[in-house]
Scaffold this motif. Structure first.
Motif, short mmCIF file in Angstrom:
data_model
loop_
_atom_site.label_atom_id
_atom_site.label_comp_id
_atom_site.label_asym_id
_atom_site.label_seq_id
_atom_site.Cartn_x
_atom_site.Cartn_y
_atom_site.Cartn_z
N TRP A 117 -7.89 -73.48 46.26
CA TRP A 117 -8.93 -72.68 47.38
C TRP A 117 -10.51 -72.83 46.74
CZ3 TRP A 117 -5.76 -72.37 51.37
CH2 TRP A 117 -6.46 -71.89 52.75
N THR A 121 -13.69 -74.54 48.38
CA THR A 121 -14.74 -73.42 48.77
C THR A 121 -16.10 -73.84 48.02
OG1 THR A 121 -13.29 -71.82 49.06
CG2 THR A 121 -15.64 -71.13 48.80
N ILE A 148 -14.16 -73.66 55.29
CA ILE A 148 -13.07 -72.96 54.51
C ILE A 148 -13.50 -71.50 54.53
CG2 ILE A 148 -13.76 -73.48 51.95
CD1 ILE A 148 -10.82 -73.68 51.45
N MET A 153 -8.40 -72.56 56.19
CA MET A 153 -9.25 -73.92 56.24
C MET A 153 -9.36 -74.19 57.82
SD MET A 153 -7.31 -76.20 53.13
CE MET A 153 -5.60 -75.90 53.91
N ARG A 166 -4.51 -69.27 55.02
CA ARG A 166 -4.02 -69.59 53.64
C ARG A 166 -2.70 -68.66 53.42
NH1 ARG A 166 -7.99 -67.98 48.51
NH2 ARG A 166 -5.99 -67.72 46.95
#
Length: 201
Positions: A117, A121, A148, A153, A166
């Protein structure tokens, strides 16, 4: 004798795209448009040429040339890094006179969801960027991530999906209840800015 004409009329037609497996091609098309802003129509060429249609033709042609079209149509593409993104890079060079780049940030799937993540990001915080990802588990599908947040997402997706929470994602296991993400098959796309600085996230 009972007529079956009514039953026959009630059979629903097969929708275009409903039984092919070209999501890999569409993920490249969608990611490219996210990166460049909008596809162009080149009126200077002998025939008015839509970049979107031309790129689609070139992607299909690439699969056919490499004897991969039947597999792509019937079972899907295991890894889109078989020249498809390179075809899109050439399209952006030709139409936009820009350099689109692809980058793999993970060489292994042995990463945590937090690490995954964080990298997406960082990349998507830059303008003119997109990410192509593979989902399995709940669905086997290539898609484009255009933005994101800490919780989800945001997608540009050929299947109509808008976002994936997520909390519904994992990198550790395959389950019909979750979306499994594959870091080693995650592709970061960006273009060089006009000042020469590359948007690499």
């Amino acid at each position: 004798m009972v007529s079956t004409m009514t039953d026959e009329k009630d059979v629903r037609p097969i929708r275009q795209g409903s039984i092919d497996h070209l999501c890999g091609v569409y993920s490249v098309l969608n990611a490219t448009e996210v990166v460049i802003g909008k596809y162009r129509v080149d009126r200077k060429r002998k025939k008015k040429s839509s970049q979107r249609k031309t790129l689609f033709n070139d992607l299909i042609g690439h699969l056919a040339k490499n004897n991969l079209l039947k597999e792509a149509l019937t079972t899907g593409i295991d890894d889109i890094d078989i020249g498809l993104i390179d075809v899109a890079i050439e399209s952006v060079r030709s139409y936009q006179n820009q350099k689109m780049r692809k980058r793999k940030v993970f060489e292994t799937d042995d990463v945590t969801l937090d690490e995954y993540w964080e990298q997406l990001t960082r990349h998507l915080s830059s303008p003119d960027s997109a990410v192509i990802i593979l989902l399995t588990g709940r669905i086997k599908h290539w898609t484009c991530v255009k933005a994101i947040t800490p919780d989800a997402m945001i997608l540009s997706d050929s299947n109509g999906m808008k976002k994936i929470a997520r909390s519904h994602c994992t990198v550790d296991t395959e389950s019909s209840d979750l979306y499994t993400l594959w870091p080693a098959m995650t592709y970061l796309l960006s273009v060089e800015r006009k000042d020469g600085d590359e948007c690499i996230g």
